[in-house]
Scaffold this active site. Structure first.
Site: not given
Ligand code: NDP
Length: 447
Positions: A128, A168
């Protein structure tokens, strides 16, 4: 004879050796609760100190990322790549750009990735990386300059047979394009070093959808195992990024009703359900216009809860899809008292350990991210295969493979997690993920 491991002593040692890394301690504890009893029953793992070796990353690279903003000011961020374990394949795992990124967060993510990648049945090790850079509010040119500077160092450490990064939080199609473009320029080589690429330059169909879709396929498999399904269920989702968007899409396609989504500002509650048209609005809002979820409430006239998480809304299924530690013990109790049937993590480690214990104590079916969100990295693994073979599989073929992989993960969880009619998916995923990596490490001798 090798002494049996004791959970408390083991965790004390982990904390002493890795101070100020609470997220990493949490991820290790979640695994150690299941693996320590297992290795005590299978002493050949203990004799070879496999668990002790597995918690130590192969290496961590940390570097300065200097770049110039639009006003001509020089900015300095910190970049990292944690190459955790390559026993069963090249390091594989995403890059996260978020101001909260530090070594603890990337070590927890890298450690979990080792188990997740093992569960996918594909030959991928775990890693990562990322940076404390915040893409929010930056212009495209600033993001480009940052990505180019970041890759100028990172490219020395990655490669199609060495380490294959992906996206991510904060790293989507735009960032992957800039990163891969710079990699290609520096290496003078077009290869499958990054996944999550756009279709025009080697990307795979359904990679964008895979994590969210896979999470919902997994929930459906858990429910089917109890003679039920996602159809007609009320679903609460946190997040509105990549994972949340496509989890919502699949729930809608399978006949469920999504009533919440959120971002770091708060959550929207739409009791009528977010349908396909409303979801299209959210996808445009978050990925094209880069706006805030509260605009949804203004457009569709529903409630917006600033600064809150959605777990108080009654539901059958809860899908935390935003970030780590977003569901605590009180949230878990509220979900249980509101009658939740199943909880599955789209995000990585969104649930605190004591909240997981609440779900287990109440026999709620609960899937840890390393099992339920593995669909994303699985399709990344398929992107690597397509790049190596110089072919592209079609959408139906990939969706079918994704379903088969989620089913294989579910089967592995059943194999090791079934007890007295209840399935402990955490235990199942931990042991199944561990065994494959541990056996490879045993074969290599002491390395
Ligand atoms: P994105 O950046 O596309 O979206 C993240 C989302 O989570 C946004 O809605 C963001 O809100 C919100 N968010 C981020 N940080 C916080 C916080 N501290 N408190 C509250 N809300 C928060 O990321 P992904 O959808 O790709 O990833 C989401 C999760 O899934 C992560 O844990 C990631 O590690 C996991 N994941 C992702 C994969 C992938 O293929 N993308 C694969 C496996 C796991 P805002 O818009 O306000 O920032």
């Amino acid at each position: 004879m090798t002494e049996k491991l004791n959970l408390d002593c083991f965790m004390q040692e982990v904390k002493a050796k890795n101070p100020n890394e609470p997220e990493f301690h949490q991820a290790v504890q979640e695994v150690a609760e299941d693996i320590i009893p297992f290795v005590n029953e299978h002493p050949h793992y203990n004799q070879a100190a496999i668990l002790k070796r597995m918690i130590e990353p192969d290496r961590i690279v940390s570097f300065r990322v200097s770049w110039e903003d639009d006003n001509g000011n020089i900015q300095v961020n910190r970049g990292y790549r944690v190459q955790y374990n390559s026993a069963i394949g090249p390091y594989k795992g995403g890059l996260r750009f978020h101001p909260s990124v530090n070594q603890s967060i990337l070590k927890f993510l890298g450690f979990e990735q080792v188990f997740k990648n093992s569960l996918t049945t594909l030959p991928m090790g775990g890693g990562k990386g990322g940076s404390d850079f915040d893409p929010k509010g930056k212009s495209d040119r600033e993001v480009m300059r940052f990505c180019q500077s970041f890759m100028t160092e990172l490219h020395k450490h990655i490669g199609p047979n060495r380490d294959v990064p992906a996206g991510d939080i904060g790293v989507g199609a735009r960032e992957i394009g800039y990163l891969f473009g710079q990699y290609k320029r520096l290496e003078n080589e077009f290869n499958g070093t990054m996944t999550g690429k756009s279709l025009e330059f080697g990307g795979s169909l359904i990679r964008t959808e895979a994590t969210g879709y896979g999470t919902v396929y997994f929930v459906d498999l858990m429910l089917q195992h109890r003679g039920d399904s996602v159809k007609d269920k009320t679903v609460v989702i946190s997040g509105s990024g990549n994972v949340a968007q496509y989890a919502a899409e699949k729930v809608i396609q399978l006949g469920g009703k999504v009533v919440t989504m959120s971002d770091s500002g708060g959550f929207i509650h739409d009791p009528d359900g977010i349908d396909a048209d409303k979801l299209a609005y959210i996808i445009d809002l978050k990925t094209v216009r880069r706006g805030r979820i509260k605009e949804y409430a203004e457009k569709y006239g529903c409630e917006y809860h600033a600064g809150k998480k959605p777990w108080s809304i009654p539901c059958d299924i809860a899908l935390p899809c935003a970030t780590q530690n977003e569901l605590d013990v009180e949230d878990a109790k509220v979900l249980v008292s509101n009658g939740v049937i199943a909880v599955a993590e789209g995000a990585n480690m969104p649930t605190y350990i004591d909240a997981i214990h609440v779900f287990h104590d109440n026999k709620i079916i609960y899937a840890p991210g390393k099992a339920s969100n593995a669909g994303g990295v699985a399709v990344s693994g398929l992107e690597m295969s397509q790049n190596s073979l110089r072919i592209s599989w079609n959408r139906e073929e990939l969706d079918q493979r994704l379903k088969e992989i989620m089913k294989a993960i579910h089967d592995q969880c059943l194999k090791y997690g079934k007890e007295n009619g209840y399935v402990d998916y955490v235990k199942g995923a931990n042991i199944a993920g561990f065994v494959k990596v541990a056996n490879a490490m045993l074969a290599y001798g002491v390395v």
